[in-house]
Design a protein around this motif. Structure first.
Motif, PDB file in Angstrom:
ATOM      1  N   ASN A  29      41.744  44.997  62.688  1.00 54.48           N
ATOM      2  CA  ASN A  29      42.999  44.779  61.743  1.00 54.48           C
ATOM      3  C   ASN A  29      44.086  45.710  61.752  1.00 54.48           C
ATOM      4  OD1 ASN A  29      42.798  41.882  60.717  1.00 54.48           O
ATOM      5  ND2 ASN A  29      40.855  42.767  60.336  1.00 54.48           N
ATOM      6  N   GLY A  30      43.773  47.149  62.608  1.00 57.96           N
ATOM      7  CA  GLY A  30      44.527  48.202  62.464  1.00 57.96           C
ATOM      8  C   GLY A  30      44.736  48.734  61.124  1.00 57.96           C
ATOM      9  N   LEU A  31      43.611  48.522  60.514  1.00 57.52           N
ATOM     10  CA  LEU A  31      43.559  49.243  58.912  1.00 57.52           C
ATOM     11  C   LEU A  31      42.952  50.641  59.029  1.00 57.52           C
ATOM     12  CD1 LEU A  31      42.493  46.204  56.867  1.00 57.52           C
ATOM     13  CD2 LEU A  31      44.770  47.021  57.231  1.00 57.52           C
ATOM     14  N   SER A  32      43.400  51.554  58.194  1.00 60.66           N
ATOM     15  CA  SER A  32      42.706  52.750  57.954  1.00 60.66           C
ATOM     16  C   SER A  32      41.066  52.315  57.416  1.00 60.66           C
ATOM     17  CB  SER A  32      43.393  53.744  56.992  1.00 60.66           C
ATOM     18  OG  SER A  32      42.453  54.877  56.434  1.00 60.66           O
ATOM     19  N   ILE A  33      40.247  53.051  58.106  1.00 60.76           N
ATOM     20  CA  ILE A  33      38.979  52.781  57.597  1.00 60.76           C
ATOM     21  C   ILE A  33      38.366  53.534  56.240  1.00 60.76           C
ATOM     22  CG2 ILE A  33      37.713  54.445  59.104  1.00 60.76           C
ATOM     23  CD1 ILE A  33      36.062  51.452  57.888  1.00 60.76           C
ATOM     24  N   LEU A  36      40.023  51.494  53.590  1.00 61.97           N
ATOM     25  CA  LEU A  36      39.327  50.448  53.151  1.00 61.97           C
ATOM     26  C   LEU A  36      37.863  50.556  52.659  1.00 61.97           C
ATOM     27  CD1 LEU A  36      38.762  47.255  53.621  1.00 61.97           C
ATOM     28  CD2 LEU A  36      37.677  47.668  55.793  1.00 61.97           C
ATOM     29  N   TYR A  37      37.377  51.936  52.920  1.00 62.18           N
ATOM     30  CA  TYR A  37      36.079  52.268  52.146  1.00 62.18           C
ATOM     31  C   TYR A  37      36.650  52.649  50.729  1.00 62.18           C
ATOM     32  CZ  TYR A  37      33.108  52.449  56.121  1.00 62.18           C
ATOM     33  OH  TYR A  37      32.406  52.324  57.272  1.00 62.18           O
ATOM     34  N   TYR A  38      37.597  53.221  50.609  1.00 60.01           N
ATOM     35  CA  TYR A  38      38.024  53.574  49.257  1.00 60.01           C
ATOM     36  C   TYR A  38      38.257  52.363  48.292  1.00 60.01           C
ATOM     37  CZ  TYR A  38      41.421  54.739  45.412  1.00 60.01           C
ATOM     38  OH  TYR A  38      42.044  54.689  44.209  1.00 60.01           O
ATOM     39  N   TRP A  39      39.031  51.381  48.803  1.00 57.14           N
ATOM     40  CA  TRP A  39      39.204  50.203  48.110  1.00 57.14           C
ATOM     41  C   TRP A  39      37.926  49.599  47.880  1.00 57.14           C
ATOM     42  CZ3 TRP A  39      43.104  48.841  45.309  1.00 57.14           C
ATOM     43  CH2 TRP A  39      44.081  49.812  45.169  1.00 57.14           C
ATOM     44  N   GLN A  40      36.977  49.308  48.816  1.00 53.07           N
ATOM     45  CA  GLN A  40      35.664  48.834  48.518  1.00 53.07           C
ATOM     46  C   GLN A  40      34.879  49.523  47.498  1.00 53.07           C
ATOM     47  OE1 GLN A  40      33.698  49.086  52.440  1.00 53.07           O
ATOM     48  NE2 GLN A  40      33.898  46.647  52.600  1.00 53.07           N
ATOM     49  N   ARG A  41      34.805  50.727  47.315  1.00 52.50           N
ATOM     50  CA  ARG A  41      34.278  51.564  46.247  1.00 52.50           C
ATOM     51  C   ARG A  41      35.067  51.391  44.903  1.00 52.50           C
ATOM     52  NH1 ARG A  41      34.548  55.592  50.017  1.00 52.50           N
ATOM     53  NH2 ARG A  41      36.244  56.776  48.933  1.00 52.50           N
ATOM     54  N   LYS A  42      36.320  51.132  45.075  1.00 50.81           N
ATOM     55  CA  LYS A  42      37.183  51.076  43.711  1.00 50.81           C
ATOM     56  C   LYS A  42      36.602  49.573  43.070  1.00 50.81           C
ATOM     57  CE  LYS A  42      41.874  50.883  42.025  1.00 50.81           C
ATOM     58  NZ  LYS A  42      42.698  52.149  41.815  1.00 50.81           N
ATOM     59  N   GLN A  43      36.704  48.585  44.183  1.00 50.90           N
ATOM     60  CA  GLN A  43      36.518  47.380  43.577  1.00 50.90           C
ATOM     61  C   GLN A  43      35.162  47.459  42.868  1.00 50.90           C
ATOM     62  OE1 GLN A  43      37.736  44.268  46.137  1.00 50.90           O
ATOM     63  NE2 GLN A  43      39.956  45.211  46.314  1.00 50.90           N
ATOM     64  N   LYS A  44      33.949  47.838  43.831  1.00 50.41           N
ATOM     65  CA  LYS A  44      32.869  47.997  43.103  1.00 50.41           C
ATOM     66  C   LYS A  44      32.596  48.360  41.939  1.00 50.41           C
ATOM     67  CE  LYS A  44      28.078  49.022  44.723  1.00 50.41           C
ATOM     68  NZ  LYS A  44      27.178  49.826  45.465  1.00 50.41           N
ATOM     69  N   SER A  45      33.198  49.510  41.730  1.00 51.88           N
ATOM     70  CA  SER A  45      32.946  50.362  40.264  1.00 51.88           C
ATOM     71  C   SER A  45      33.610  49.198  39.485  1.00 51.88           C
ATOM     72  CB  SER A  45      33.671  51.520  40.305  1.00 51.88           C
ATOM     73  OG  SER A  45      34.941  51.567  40.678  1.00 51.88           O
ATOM     74  N   ASN A  46      34.863  48.658  39.510  1.00 58.92           N
ATOM     75  CA  ASN A  46      35.518  47.519  38.512  1.00 58.92           C
ATOM     76  C   ASN A  46      34.601  46.719  38.398  1.00 58.92           C
ATOM     77  OD1 ASN A  46      37.775  49.305  38.544  1.00 58.92           O
ATOM     78  ND2 ASN A  46      38.948  48.082  39.855  1.00 58.92           N
ATOM     79  N   THR A  47      33.822  46.207  39.412  1.00 64.73           N
ATOM     80  CA  THR A  47      32.889  44.914  39.352  1.00 64.73           C
ATOM     81  C   THR A  47      31.607  45.282  38.316  1.00 64.73           C
ATOM     82  OG1 THR A  47      33.720  43.951  41.326  1.00 64.73           O
ATOM     83  CG2 THR A  47      31.542  43.175  40.441  1.00 64.73           C
ATOM     84  N   GLU A  48      31.483  46.697  38.643  1.00 63.92           N
ATOM     85  CA  GLU A  48      29.958  47.022  37.771  1.00 63.92           C
ATOM     86  C   GLU A  48      30.445  47.156  36.504  1.00 63.92           C
ATOM     87  OE1 GLU A  48      28.679  50.598  39.830  1.00 63.92           O
ATOM     88  OE2 GLU A  48      27.689  49.561  41.315  1.00 63.92           O
ATOM     89  N   ILE A  49      31.703  47.698  36.065  1.00 60.65           N
ATOM     90  CA  ILE A  49      31.801  47.748  34.772  1.00 60.65           C
ATOM     91  C   ILE A  49      32.132  46.366  33.957  1.00 60.65           C
ATOM     92  CG2 ILE A  49      34.008  48.254  33.266  1.00 60.65           C
ATOM     93  CD1 ILE A  49      34.575  50.693  35.211  1.00 60.65           C
ATOM     94  N   SER A  50      32.755  45.393  34.871  1.00 63.60           N
ATOM     95  CA  SER A  50      33.235  44.032  34.232  1.00 63.60           C
ATOM     96  C   SER A  50      31.621  43.450  34.200  1.00 63.60           C
ATOM     97  CB  SER A  50      34.063  43.382  34.890  1.00 63.60           C
ATOM     98  OG  SER A  50      33.432  42.950  36.387  1.00 63.60           O
TER      99      SER A  50
END
Length: 100
Positions: A29-33, A36-50
């Motif tokens: 998809n022509g994205l910066s890996i 993408l890793y940053y946003w995966q980590r960010k969303q995972k940490s937000n999920t763990e908190i919730s």
């Protein structure tokens, strides 16, 4: 155009949905890996908190004066001599996907 959070949330969800590696998805998809890793980590940490703020159904039966039974949605019964700690229940809910 979507805001940045919505943009990356959609891509993180697509990686999960398509069950492919983040690097393959980013390349395709022509994205910066790194992004993408940053946003995966960010969303995972937000999920763990919730996840820690969610409640799990707990039914205590009085089969024996000192016996508690945790009945899981799968039908599994866990018999305990005392009520488990909230931390233990949270860890259990993270481990067993049917509790989510």
């Amino acid at each position: 155009m979507k805001n940045r959070t919505e943009f990356w949330t959609a891509h993180v969800a697509a990686v999960k949905r398509e069950a492919i590696s983040a690097s393959a998805y980013a390349k395709r998809n022509g994205l910066s890996i790194a992004a993408l890793y940053y946003w995966q980590r960010k969303q995972k940490s937000n999920t763990e908190i919730s996840d820690t703020s969610k409640f799990m159904a707990l039914r205590v039966t009085e089969q024996h004066p000192c016996l508690c039974t945790l009945v899981l949605p799968s039908g599994l019964h866990l018999e305990m001599s005392a009520l488990p700690s909230p931390e233990w229940l949270a860890a259990l809910s993270r481990t067993l996907p049917e509790l989510r």
